[in-house]
Design a protein around this motif. Structure first.
Motif, mmCIF file in Angstrom:
data_model
loop_
_atom_site.group_PDB
_atom_site.id
_atom_site.type_symbol
_atom_site.label_atom_id
_atom_site.label_comp_id
_atom_site.label_asym_id
_atom_site.label_seq_id
_atom_site.Cartn_x
_atom_site.Cartn_y
_atom_site.Cartn_z
ATOM 1 N N ASP A 137 0.811 -1.220 0.000
ATOM 2 C CA ASP A 137 0.000 0.000 0.000
ATOM 3 C C ASP A 137 0.844 1.270 0.000
ATOM 4 O O ASP A 137 0.400 2.330 0.470
ATOM 5 N N GLN A 138 2.054 1.168 -0.507
ATOM 6 C CA GLN A 138 2.943 2.321 -0.576
ATOM 7 C C GLN A 138 3.260 2.644 -2.042
ATOM 8 O O GLN A 138 3.476 1.741 -2.849
ATOM 9 N N SER A 139 3.304 3.922 -2.365
ATOM 10 C CA SER A 139 3.706 4.311 -3.714
ATOM 11 C C SER A 139 5.227 4.277 -3.827
ATOM 12 O O SER A 139 5.939 4.181 -2.818
ATOM 13 N N LEU A 140 5.714 4.360 -5.057
ATOM 14 C CA LEU A 140 7.160 4.407 -5.264
ATOM 15 C C LEU A 140 7.789 5.567 -4.510
ATOM 16 O O LEU A 140 8.841 5.426 -3.878
ATOM 17 N N ASN A 141 7.134 6.717 -4.579
ATOM 18 C CA ASN A 141 7.672 7.894 -3.907
ATOM 19 C C ASN A 141 7.662 7.732 -2.388
ATOM 20 O O ASN A 141 8.589 8.186 -1.703
ATOM 21 N N ASP A 142 6.615 7.070 -1.865
ATOM 22 C CA ASP A 142 6.549 6.834 -0.415
ATOM 23 C C ASP A 142 7.715 5.954 0.039
ATOM 24 O O ASP A 142 8.385 6.232 1.045
ATOM 25 N N ILE A 143 7.948 4.879 -0.707
ATOM 26 C CA ILE A 143 9.028 3.954 -0.357
ATOM 27 C C ILE A 143 10.374 4.662 -0.431
ATOM 28 O O ILE A 143 11.202 4.570 0.494
ATOM 29 N N ALA A 144 10.596 5.374 -1.538
ATOM 30 C CA ALA A 144 11.876 6.071 -1.720
ATOM 31 C C ALA A 144 12.084 7.117 -0.624
ATOM 32 O O ALA A 144 13.190 7.243 -0.068
ATOM 33 N N ARG A 145 11.032 7.850 -0.301
ATOM 34 C CA ARG A 145 11.150 8.894 0.726
ATOM 35 C C ARG A 145 11.503 8.303 2.089
ATOM 36 O O ARG A 145 12.386 8.817 2.793
ATOM 37 N N LYS A 146 10.844 7.212 2.462
ATOM 38 C CA LYS A 146 11.114 6.592 3.761
ATOM 39 C C LYS A 146 12.539 6.052 3.841
ATOM 40 O O LYS A 146 13.214 6.189 4.875
ATOM 41 N N VAL A 147 12.983 5.433 2.759
ATOM 42 C CA VAL A 147 14.342 4.887 2.746
ATOM 43 C C VAL A 147 15.375 6.013 2.833
ATOM 44 O O VAL A 147 16.365 5.909 3.566
ATOM 45 N N MET A 148 15.136 7.099 2.100
ATOM 46 C CA MET A 148 16.079 8.227 2.123
ATOM 47 C C MET A 148 16.132 8.876 3.504
ATOM 48 O O MET A 148 17.206 9.279 3.976
ATOM 49 N N MET A 149 14.981 8.968 4.166
ATOM 50 C CA MET A 149 14.960 9.537 5.515
ATOM 51 C C MET A 149 15.756 8.666 6.479
ATOM 52 O O MET A 149 16.503 9.167 7.333
#
Length: 305
Positions: free
Chosen positions: A195-207
């Motif tokens: 239930d996560q978008s590509l941008n959500d996943i990328a943002r969480k990993v970068m944080m």
């Protein structure tokens, strides 16, 4: 079935299945194998910068302590095939008495302890209970808590060649980074993709990367969990590019598959207010639906072979 799937990942099985096209943590295995070959006598591995490590810290992007059981079991299983003494440690556990507790971390500790036939007490596998850790952090004693975790972990690590460390949900995401830095463990970032978008996943990993970088914690890479199967190839391709641009290796992904989310009986009983009447209580903590007995027997036969 949960452990069986993780074993296939750790072993790099060529058998067809939902995990085959999603990656098998090959990059992580190459880090480990390279370090072991270069310096076998040290029983440690390298992150590629001439630093040797005997522990590996699994940290979740959302600060969750559940949901990554296949990854944890797979890693313990893999290292156990190459090193004689492999351990699993949680800086912050669940309840004060994990043998009878119902906290998710209690279940996790019992599962690893029994599945890999560890000979020591469950209480030696964690430093403090979650309630105690929350109180310490709230009282402004975070530094003291990290010191306690460091001291307890050093004692546990002395008994092992390699320790898989399970991150905590207590405090902010920086607390995980602080602990990993204190015990000098490189990190694997674990991220739930459901239930996560590509941008959500990328943002969480970068944080999470920023937090780990702030504490100078080496990052081995990122592993995704519960990745939707129907568009997995597109997501992986795009995420690999995003992670590569940030200098983060992509280790692999576990699909959103019913085989990997089977409920164990020890989790089912309290939910139904049911009573255990017959069978082995050891297997009760390990079972995932109906296949765990076969998995454990297969694992024991493989060890003897």
């Amino acid at each position: 079935m949960l452990a069986y799937a993780a074993q296939q990942i750790a072993r790099g099985s060529g058998a067809a299945g939902p995990l085959q096209h999603l990656g098998a943590l090959n990059l992580l295995r190459s880090y480990v194998a390279g370090g072991l070959q270069q310096r076998e006598s040290s029983r440690s591995f390298s992150t590629g910068n001439d630093h040797r490590h005997s522990s590996l810290y699994i940290t979740d992007t959302d600060g969750k302590v559940i949901g990554h059981t296949p990854l944890l079991i797979g890693l313990v299983n893999y290292f156990e095939r190459h090193l004689p003494y492999v351990g699993y440690y949680a800086p912050v556990g669940g309840s004060a008495n994990p043998e009878k507790g119902t906290h998710p971390m209690d279940n996790q500790l019992r599962l690893i302890h029994d599945a890999f036939e560890l000979k020591y007490d469950l209480k030696s596998m964690f430093c403090v209970s979650e309630d105690e850790a929350v109180r310490e952090v709230a009282a402004g004693k975070r530094g003291d808590l990290v010191d306690r975790i460091y001291a307890a972990f050093q004692g546990y690590k002395e008994m092992h060649d390699m320790v898989i460390v399970h991150g905590t949900s207590v405090g902010s995401g920086r607390f995980d980074a602080e602990i990993a830095s204190a015990i000098a463990a490189p990190a694997v970032i674990a991220c739930q993709a459901k239930d996560q978008s590509l941008n959500d996943i990328a943002r969480k990993v970068m944080m999470k990367k920023v937090m780990l970088d702030d504490y100078k914690v080496p990052i081995l890479g990122v592993c995704l969990n519960k990745l939707p199967v129907f568009d997995s190839n597109i997501m992986i391709t795009q995420l690999k590019r995003k992670f590569s641009e940030a200098g983060i290796p992509f280790l692999g992904a576990f699909p959103e598959d019913k085989l990997l989310r089977g409920v164990r009986l020890d989790e089912l009983l309290p939910a139904l207010n049911a009573e255990f009447m017959f069978g082995s209580k050891v297997q009760l903590d390990q079972v995932s639906y109906c296949c765990w007995g076969w998995v454990m027997q297969h694992q024991k036969q493989s060890r003897r072979a």
